[in-house]
Design an enzyme around this catalytic site. Sequence first.
Site, PDB file in Angstrom:
ATOM      1  N   GLU A   1      49.633  45.483 -11.687  1.00 38.97           N
ATOM      2  CA  GLU A   1      49.660  44.202 -12.543  1.00 38.97           C
ATOM      3  C   GLU A   1      49.442  43.338 -11.136  1.00 38.97           C
ATOM      4  O   GLU A   1      49.615  43.261 -10.194  1.00 38.97           O
ATOM      5  CB  GLU A   1      50.914  43.677 -12.655  1.00 38.97           C
ATOM      6  CG  GLU A   1      51.618  44.226 -13.894  1.00 38.97           C
ATOM      7  CD  GLU A   1      51.148  43.810 -15.303  1.00 38.97           C
ATOM      8  OE1 GLU A   1      50.262  42.928 -15.241  1.00 38.97           O
ATOM      9  OE2 GLU A   1      51.748  44.150 -16.396  1.00 38.97           O
ATOM     10  N   SER A   2      48.123  42.550 -11.253  1.00 37.94           N
ATOM     11  CA  SER A   2      47.408  41.871 -10.226  1.00 37.94           C
ATOM     12  C   SER A   2      47.140  40.178 -10.375  1.00 37.94           C
ATOM     13  O   SER A   2      46.439  39.851  -9.984  1.00 37.94           O
ATOM     14  CB  SER A   2      46.110  42.350  -9.847  1.00 37.94           C
ATOM     15  OG  SER A   2      45.228  42.447 -10.829  1.00 37.94           O
TER      16      SER A   2
ATOM     17  N   ASP B   1      45.527  41.846   0.579  1.00 38.82           N
ATOM     18  CA  ASP B   1      45.516  40.922   1.667  1.00 38.82           C
ATOM     19  C   ASP B   1      46.660  40.019   1.527  1.00 38.82           C
ATOM     20  O   ASP B   1      47.103  39.498   2.476  1.00 38.82           O
ATOM     21  CB  ASP B   1      44.467  40.147   2.371  1.00 38.82           C
ATOM     22  CG  ASP B   1      43.516  39.505   1.155  1.00 38.82           C
ATOM     23  OD1 ASP B   1      44.233  39.690   0.067  1.00 38.82           O
ATOM     24  OD2 ASP B   1      42.416  39.061   1.271  1.00 38.82           O
ATOM     25  N   GLU B   2      47.062  39.949   0.263  1.00 39.65           N
ATOM     26  CA  GLU B   2      48.064  38.774  -0.243  1.00 39.65           C
ATOM     27  C   GLU B   2      49.365  38.982   0.287  1.00 39.65           C
ATOM     28  O   GLU B   2      50.251  38.252   0.473  1.00 39.65           O
ATOM     29  CB  GLU B   2      48.007  38.476  -1.926  1.00 39.65           C
ATOM     30  CG  GLU B   2      46.763  38.018  -2.057  1.00 39.65           C
ATOM     31  CD  GLU B   2      46.850  37.711  -3.536  1.00 39.65           C
ATOM     32  OE1 GLU B   2      47.887  36.838  -3.898  1.00 39.65           O
ATOM     33  OE2 GLU B   2      45.992  37.929  -4.143  1.00 39.65           O
TER      34      GLU B   2
ATOM     35  N   SER C   1      52.417  39.349  -4.979  1.00 37.40           N
ATOM     36  CA  SER C   1      52.332  39.859  -3.481  1.00 37.40           C
ATOM     37  C   SER C   1      53.414  40.313  -3.018  1.00 37.40           C
ATOM     38  O   SER C   1      53.480  41.234  -2.282  1.00 37.40           O
ATOM     39  CB  SER C   1      51.705  38.636  -2.646  1.00 37.40           C
ATOM     40  OG  SER C   1      52.596  37.285  -2.720  1.00 37.40           O
TER      41      SER C   1
ATOM     42  N   ARG D   1      34.895  34.657 -14.997  1.00 32.87           N
ATOM     43  CA  ARG D   1      35.336  33.512 -16.066  1.00 32.87           C
ATOM     44  C   ARG D   1      34.425  32.219 -16.019  1.00 32.87           C
ATOM     45  O   ARG D   1      33.946  31.739 -16.917  1.00 32.87           O
ATOM     46  CB  ARG D   1      36.847  33.131 -15.785  1.00 32.87           C
ATOM     47  CG  ARG D   1      37.172  31.904 -16.577  1.00 32.87           C
ATOM     48  CD  ARG D   1      38.569  31.644 -16.220  1.00 32.87           C
ATOM     49  NE  ARG D   1      38.982  30.443 -17.158  1.00 32.87           N
ATOM     50  CZ  ARG D   1      39.344  30.412 -18.330  1.00 32.87           C
ATOM     51  NH1 ARG D   1      39.634  31.415 -18.977  1.00 32.87           N
ATOM     52  NH2 ARG D   1      39.879  29.279 -18.932  1.00 32.87           N
TER      53      ARG D   1
ATOM     54  N   LYS E   1      37.129  25.691 -14.956  1.00 33.45           N
ATOM     55  CA  LYS E   1      38.177  24.921 -14.338  1.00 33.45           C
ATOM     56  C   LYS E   1      38.545  25.624 -12.990  1.00 33.45           C
ATOM     57  O   LYS E   1      38.020  26.815 -12.796  1.00 33.45           O
ATOM     58  CB  LYS E   1      39.402  25.303 -15.126  1.00 33.45           C
ATOM     59  CG  LYS E   1      39.398  24.495 -16.629  1.00 33.45           C
ATOM     60  CD  LYS E   1      40.743  24.886 -17.295  1.00 33.45           C
ATOM     61  CE  LYS E   1      40.842  24.165 -18.736  1.00 33.45           C
ATOM     62  NZ  LYS E   1      39.729  24.771 -19.716  1.00 33.45           N
TER      63      LYS E   1
ATOM     64  N   ASP F   1      47.089  22.173  -9.493  1.00 29.91           N
ATOM     65  CA  ASP F   1      47.187  23.401  -8.623  1.00 29.91           C
ATOM     66  C   ASP F   1      48.496  24.155  -9.067  1.00 29.91           C
ATOM     67  O   ASP F   1      49.222  23.618  -9.893  1.00 29.91           O
ATOM     68  CB  ASP F   1      47.283  23.274  -7.116  1.00 29.91           C
ATOM     69  CG  ASP F   1      46.603  24.153  -6.347  1.00 29.91           C
ATOM     70  OD1 ASP F   1      46.430  25.291  -6.728  1.00 29.91           O
ATOM     71  OD2 ASP F   1      46.843  23.886  -4.976  1.00 29.91           O
TER      72      ASP F   1
END
Length: 260
Positions: free
Chosen positions: A7-8, A48-49, A75, A117, A129, A196
Amino acid sequence: VIHFAAESHNDNSLSRPRSFVETNIVGTFELIQACAKYDVRFHHISTDEVFGDLETNSPAKFTVESPYNPSSPYSASKASSDMLVRAWVRSFGLGATISNCSNNYGPNQHHEKLIPRTILLAASGIKPKVYGDGRNVRDWIHVDDHTDGVWSVIDKGVIGETYLLGSKGEWSNLQVVRAILEILELPDNFIEFVDDRPGHDERYAIDASRTRVELGWEPLYKSFEQGLVDVVSHYVQKLESGKFDISKISQAGLSQSYSQ
């Protein structure tokens, strides 16, 4: 076994974190149990997260010595799965390696991701967006270079070691969106800025020099721009052939746009 499955979608991890624990942690546990039992070589694909984020204007990059400091359920679940793999190497003799890769882009990526997207919406006349001010920086690598790197680890990597894969492709999300708009010959202000998301990491950057030296791996795409033109063409062609329902994509919200 090359373990890509995960799941990402970061936004999804904020709304339904349990599935990330079940897939990324428990799922990895089941695979390493089986591989250890039957003495099967295992390679774990990570991100990398797991290292958290870096300051935007800092020269620092992630290395294999960087401490783990995950920011989201996604992460954190990937960091947990990395730790499980390392523990099974030491405790159960699992023949495993790990690679932490930066953001991927390329053909056939899920339309919830930032690049497809943006292309699909902009090419359909809908403003894409962008979270916040769009200054969050990601290190982009073409999917073909990522998979070549994975094969290099499998062929030449040392069991128990971790390798970083990146292509020095640092771009802010706003720069990425504007580059796509330029290719599509649209104005660079054809953008809708939205609030954000919580815990949005500031910057990712990979130092893959050790992997390059030890394994002789080099990305074939020397610049992000080199691959982006082909990717835009790919999605525009699929859009024109009726492969996407733009009404559903435009109504789906941002979902996860900035992860792998």
